[in-house]
Write an enzyme that holds these catalytic residues in place. Sequence first.
Site, PDB file in Angstrom:
ATOM      1  N   LYS A 109       0.945  -1.428  -0.030  1.00  0.00           N
ATOM      2  CA  LYS A 109      -0.001   0.094   0.148  1.00  0.00           C
ATOM      3  C   LYS A 109       0.830   1.495  -0.047  1.00  0.00           C
ATOM      4  O   LYS A 109       0.587   2.342  -0.788  1.00  0.00           O
ATOM      5  CB  LYS A 109      -0.872   0.050   1.260  1.00  0.00           C
ATOM      6  CG  LYS A 109      -2.108  -1.103   0.885  1.00  0.00           C
ATOM      7  CD  LYS A 109      -2.951  -1.277   2.110  1.00  0.00           C
ATOM      8  CE  LYS A 109      -3.851  -2.343   2.086  1.00  0.00           C
ATOM      9  NZ  LYS A 109      -4.880  -2.964   3.036  1.00  0.00           N
ATOM     10  N   GLN A 147      -4.964  -1.567   9.027  1.00  0.00           N
ATOM     11  CA  GLN A 147      -4.864  -2.876   8.628  1.00  0.00           C
ATOM     12  C   GLN A 147      -5.465  -3.943   9.562  1.00  0.00           C
ATOM     13  O   GLN A 147      -5.195  -3.956  10.378  1.00  0.00           O
ATOM     14  CB  GLN A 147      -3.164  -3.120   8.196  1.00  0.00           C
ATOM     15  CG  GLN A 147      -3.225  -4.326   7.595  1.00  0.00           C
ATOM     16  CD  GLN A 147      -3.565  -4.594   6.078  1.00  0.00           C
ATOM     17  OE1 GLN A 147      -3.932  -3.598   5.409  1.00  0.00           O
ATOM     18  NE2 GLN A 147      -3.991  -5.752   5.652  1.00  0.00           N
ATOM     19  N   ASP A 185     -11.350   2.559   3.481  1.00  0.00           N
ATOM     20  CA  ASP A 185     -11.651   1.177   3.145  1.00  0.00           C
ATOM     21  C   ASP A 185     -13.107   0.777   2.788  1.00  0.00           C
ATOM     22  O   ASP A 185     -13.547  -0.229   2.608  1.00  0.00           O
ATOM     23  CB  ASP A 185     -11.345   0.338   4.648  1.00  0.00           C
ATOM     24  CG  ASP A 185      -9.956  -0.555   4.447  1.00  0.00           C
ATOM     25  OD1 ASP A 185      -9.776  -0.797   3.223  1.00  0.00           O
ATOM     26  OD2 ASP A 185      -9.181  -0.632   5.374  1.00  0.00           O
TER      27      ASP A 185
END
Length: 284
Positions: A52, A96, A119
């Site tokens: 990422k 995460q 997200d």
Amino acid sequence: MAELIDGKQISKNIKLEVKDKVAALNKEGIDVTLAVILVGQDPASCVYVNNKKKACEFTGIKSLSYELPASTTEEELLLLIDKLNKDEKCDGILVQLPLPDGINEDKVIKAISPDKDVDGFHPESVGRLSIGERGFVSCTPAGVIQLLKRSGVNIDGSRAVVIGRSNIVGKPMSMLLLRENATVTVCHSHTKNIKEICKEADILVVAIGKPKMIDDSYVKPGATVIDVGIHRTGEGNKLCGDCDFDSVEKVAGKITPVPGGVGPMTIAMLMENTYEASLLHNGR
Ligand code: GUN
């Protein structure tokens, strides 16, 4: 033989488009910034987070990296999120998952401001998707829609079947296909006659989490098959999906490989969502 849908190339194209759009904002004096938070050292999560950060570098998005020890408490993580929610320089916040034991994931997801929820996991983002309002969409299903559109697959009026009903893939996938005017059926572990239902699909999205479960007997000739699964097999540590690729490719019209299909799309869509977050924060 099915035509391959090249997720690697499509992901690269999306990242190049984001790079151009970010450069245009930079020219106006606007930066795009993503905060990436990793708690603990889960090996897979470390790889994902590094990828990422690399994608941020490629697209010109600034990344703020927070690598916290596994001993971090829920309270400490919530304090950091609160600080980033209020930080005008931060456009998107990515925590995460999975988080270490003792930290409540739902509580953490809900703590992220919906304006920075790149997200798309916050209940407000999920609600917006279901009623068709502008908001962030979970990256993997958003990536599947791009794979379909950019490979010339017609979604409008098609019969789409999604196997799997997770909050991250199956449920948002079904909402997105519905938004694109497909007629959508969601199958899961309690579904009866799953094979017959799948055989009606023009578009079959497989997100079950079981290696090679779907073979050609589930697929209508000429259908498009999207395989969201990713597993390490016993044989030489090779990767495989939820579909038995060699079997399915004989009947499908189009198919995503594993690796190189859906996988690379998730990060591309995260970059796109972060760019969109910056537009939102700059009143566009
Ligand atoms: N862990 C596995 N996939 C994801 C994802 O898409 N987002 C986050 N935040 N964590 C993950």
